[in-house]
Design an enzyme around this catalytic site. Sequence first.
Site, PDB file in Angstrom:
ATOM      1  N   ASP A 155      50.590  77.308  38.866  1.00  0.00           N
ATOM      2  CA  ASP A 155      49.483  77.802  38.063  1.00  0.00           C
ATOM      3  C   ASP A 155      48.790  78.917  38.839  1.00  0.00           C
ATOM      4  OD1 ASP A 155      47.382  78.274  36.386  1.00  0.00           O
ATOM      5  OD2 ASP A 155      46.420  76.330  36.647  1.00  0.00           O
ATOM      6  N   GLU A 178      52.406  60.843  32.174  1.00  0.00           N
ATOM      7  CA  GLU A 178      52.469  61.260  33.582  1.00  0.00           C
ATOM      8  C   GLU A 178      52.120  60.108  34.515  1.00  0.00           C
ATOM      9  OE1 GLU A 178      51.570  65.347  35.128  1.00  0.00           O
ATOM     10  OE2 GLU A 178      49.701  64.330  35.693  1.00  0.00           O
ATOM     11  N   HIS A 206      53.084  68.134  42.066  1.00  0.00           N
ATOM     12  CA  HIS A 206      52.055  68.762  41.245  1.00  0.00           C
ATOM     13  C   HIS A 206      51.365  69.853  42.050  1.00  0.00           C
ATOM     14  CE1 HIS A 206      48.765  69.331  38.487  1.00  0.00           C
ATOM     15  NE2 HIS A 206      49.210  68.380  37.679  1.00  0.00           N
ATOM     16  N   THR A 235      45.243  61.239  41.396  1.00  0.00           N
ATOM     17  CA  THR A 235      44.692  60.584  40.208  1.00  0.00           C
ATOM     18  C   THR A 235      45.708  59.606  39.598  1.00  0.00           C
ATOM     19  OG1 THR A 235      45.360  62.515  38.889  1.00  0.00           O
ATOM     20  CG2 THR A 235      43.074  62.420  39.667  1.00  0.00           C
TER      21      THR A 235
END
Length: 340
Positions: free
Chosen positions: A310, A287, A219, A231
């Site tokens: 991103d 996820e 990620h 997370t």
Amino acid sequence: MRLIYKAKCVLTFAFCAFVLLFIAYFTPTSVRYLEGFIPMSRCPQAPAEKLKLGNSIDASLDLWSRGDVQTCTDWGAPVIWDGMFDPDHYDQEHRMNHSSVSLTVFAVGRYLDAYLKAFLLSAERHFMVVLPVTYYVFTDVPERVPDIHLGSRRSLKVVRVQRHSRWQDISMMRMRAIADAIESQIRHHSQYVFCFDVDQVFVGRFGSEALGDSVALLHAYYYHRPQSLYTYDRNPRSRAYMETGDFYYHAAVFGGSWRTVKNMTETCYQAIMEDKENQVEALWHDESHLNKYLWLHKPSKVLSPEYCWDKNIGYRGDIHVVRLLWSEKKYDSLRVTELL
């Protein structure tokens, strides 16, 4: 006394103003920039030592060409970064092996109009361009799938799916839909399967170097963070519960051989349904379940954040190229419409 009181007030105000300015200046973009200075772990292999890989193509990877990043995992899987591989060599080997790929993407409700055309057009330019590719578009509005001119040995199939009332259910139920499509169609013509979110656009080569038996993606927001900030789902009542893990993986991209992806999606779907029966929902939905699966079943290949980046993260010195880019998110408008 009054002067002392005024001085204290001025100092308190100045301190609070400083704190507020500090927060405004450093959050969130500047914090993400500073995160880039947190060093990644390094490949535990000794210099010049080769990974013990059954795939002879991956044996050609140069783990030591990138001293600034982690190029292999503790269990011996490569982490793919720009500069580690010869793209022509990979393409030649996979052509000789007659490799073929199916790409699955979900475009439900307004997500189709907002993102699908750009996603498919960019995939035609950059995704596995030397290999046969079959696109599987899962949608509740098949008649609105755009007519895209496809290259040779490229085809597109549309699969109708049910439209759920919540976007969370749409996200989680894709696991069942992918498993069903693999069983009924994909396994008969494709060796590999890659699963993508639709709100992305290919901007560079996403090629055969990414193929493997089980492929996960780091990620982009977590690869420099300490594991304590991952997370994972921390609810012991959920099947996705994790106390610890290896990395934090992004469900926007995952893949592998059709057998592995079928097992992966079936296992995640079963866990999701067990949670539903127990009236539990994992923190990050599919996820969270995917991260649990990949912790228990280590991926044979890990893709660096180059493969799903991103631009809002800002500059990172270790990102030499970008291959897949997050589209502008329109959650406020798109997800609200799913409830109407």
